[in-house]
Design a protein around this motif. Structure first.
Motif, PDB file in Angstrom:
ATOM      1  N   ASN A 106       8.322  -1.471  -8.014  1.00  0.00           N
ATOM      2  CA  ASN A 106       7.817  -2.831  -7.416  1.00  0.00           C
ATOM      3  C   ASN A 106       7.204  -3.555  -8.791  1.00  0.00           C
ATOM      4  OD1 ASN A 106       6.622  -1.779  -4.346  1.00  0.00           O
ATOM      5  ND2 ASN A 106       8.783  -2.564  -4.857  1.00  0.00           N
ATOM      6  N   THR A 107       7.709  -4.703  -9.284  1.00  0.00           N
ATOM      7  CA  THR A 107       7.249  -5.482 -10.185  1.00  0.00           C
ATOM      8  C   THR A 107       6.106  -6.223  -9.750  1.00  0.00           C
ATOM      9  OG1 THR A 107       8.606  -7.411  -9.846  1.00  0.00           O
ATOM     10  CG2 THR A 107       9.675  -5.952 -11.030  1.00  0.00           C
ATOM     11  N   ASP A 108       5.330  -6.752 -10.572  1.00  0.00           N
ATOM     12  CA  ASP A 108       4.249  -7.770 -10.164  1.00  0.00           C
ATOM     13  C   ASP A 108       4.663  -8.843  -9.437  1.00  0.00           C
ATOM     14  OD1 ASP A 108       1.143  -8.787 -10.933  1.00  0.00           O
ATOM     15  OD2 ASP A 108       2.682 -10.264 -11.302  1.00  0.00           O
ATOM     16  N   VAL A 111       5.246  -7.855  -5.811  1.00  0.00           N
ATOM     17  CA  VAL A 111       4.359  -7.754  -4.935  1.00  0.00           C
ATOM     18  C   VAL A 111       3.419  -9.014  -4.423  1.00  0.00           C
ATOM     19  CG1 VAL A 111       2.102  -6.530  -4.688  1.00  0.00           C
ATOM     20  CG2 VAL A 111       3.890  -5.382  -5.750  1.00  0.00           C
ATOM     21  N   ARG A 112       3.220  -9.914  -5.829  1.00  0.00           N
ATOM     22  CA  ARG A 112       2.525 -11.060  -5.427  1.00  0.00           C
ATOM     23  C   ARG A 112       3.517 -12.027  -4.505  1.00  0.00           C
ATOM     24  NH1 ARG A 112      -1.659 -12.117  -8.921  1.00  0.00           N
ATOM     25  NH2 ARG A 112      -1.802 -10.579 -10.362  1.00  0.00           N
ATOM     26  N   ALA A 158       3.620  -2.023  -0.822  1.00  0.00           N
ATOM     27  CA  ALA A 158       3.438  -3.468  -0.892  1.00  0.00           C
ATOM     28  C   ALA A 158       3.083  -4.085   0.477  1.00  0.00           C
ATOM     29  CB  ALA A 158       4.361  -4.240  -1.565  1.00  0.00           C
TER      30      ALA A 158
END
Length: 298
Positions: A106-108, A111-112, A158
């Protein structure tokens, strides 16, 4: 249309996020059929209007385009609601989706984005609806969480994190607003039939890492065997929420819903107790050597 709960009055205005599909759409349609006034929010207003169909009319239904991660958009939707119906009685923070895949995949940004909708969208609604409910002298808030708020699922870090967050913020919020007659709790479903496991609501990581093939297998099996065959009926879940409103429930923090939810939760509680018992003799002996217990106020 008959409800499984005795509805004493339909003179309430419901505000529901994520209303154009899945469980949110079914909530809107059934509430309108029962005779309530309903405000539904969606990123696509026309899709929402088309999906609700003839059960919604100018007297009982308001569709609003909302970007939940944009606080001004949320605030404007609440103002439109008051302009149309004059009050808000029940808030259902339903919008949400899942980013899956191993945490490393999962990339930043992945998740954001998941937190923007599942968590910060809830904050935006609550921050702006609370003054309205306070001024009215009460209301109900139901934050749709999940059994995944208490049980971790491999490949869903996440989503798990967002739902753990929703439960925590709801507990604190409920204590803050209880003196104003506002009742807040989470609804924690197991598997209920909806579009949640389909594309758009259940987003797989784009670039899988081969080392996590076991995790991918769990995710793929999950979607292929569960999607479209969830055992829970969302209409019956809605009736649980209506029951809480009808009973004016101010004692419940979390309502776990679904026959499949209870074994998960009870197993987790058992694990908590096992961990507490294992470490209590060491973990409770961590006071400073010079610590003095504060004297109780007389």
């Amino acid at each position: 249309m008959t409800s499984t709960v005795n509805i004493k009055s339909t003179d309430k205005v419901w505000y529901i996020t994520g209303a154009s599909k899945g469980m949110g759409l079914l909530f809107v349609q059934r509430l309108l059929a029962y005779g309530f006034k309903v405000v539904g929010t969606s990123r696509d207003k026309q899709q929402l209007i088309d999906a609700v169909g003839s059960v919604g009319n100018a007297d009982n239904f308001l569709a609003i385009k909302v970007e939940l991660a944009n606080e001004e958009s949320v605030r404007a939707s609440l103002e439109q609601t008051l302009s149309k119906f004059g009050r808000i009685d029940v808030v259902v923070n339903n919008a949400g989706y899942s980013t899956n895949g191993a945490l490393e995949e999962n990339t930043d940004a992945d998740v954001r984005k998941n937190f923007d909708i599942n968590v910060f969208g809830v904050f935006n609604v609550l921050r702006n609806v609370t003054p309205i409910l306070r001024k009215q002298g009460g209301g109900f808030v139901f934050n749709i969480s999940s059994v995944a708020s208490i049980v971790g699922f491999s490949g869903h870090s996440a989503y798990n994190a967002t739902k753990f967050a929703v439960d925590g913020l709801t507990e604190a919020y409920a204590m803050e607003v209880k003196p104003f007659g506002i009742k807040a709790m989470t609804i924690n479903p197991g598997y209920f039939k909806s579009e949640f496991l389909t594309a758009g609501s259940y987003q797989s990581v784009q670039n899988r890492i081969d080392a996590y093939s076991a995790v991918h297998g769990l995710i793929d099996t999950h979607t292929s065997q569960v999607s479209g065959n969830q055992r829970g009926d969302p209409v019956k879940l809605l009736d649980i929420i209506i029951r809480a409103v009808e009973e004016n429930d101010d004692t419940t923090s979390h309502i776990f819903v679904g026959a499949d939810a209870y074994p998960y939760v009870k197993s987790k509680l058992q694990k908590y107790n096992q961990d507490l018992d294992k470490w209590e003799q060491y973990a409770t002996k961590t006071d400073r050597d010079d610590y003095v217990e504060p004297k109780q106020q007389q």
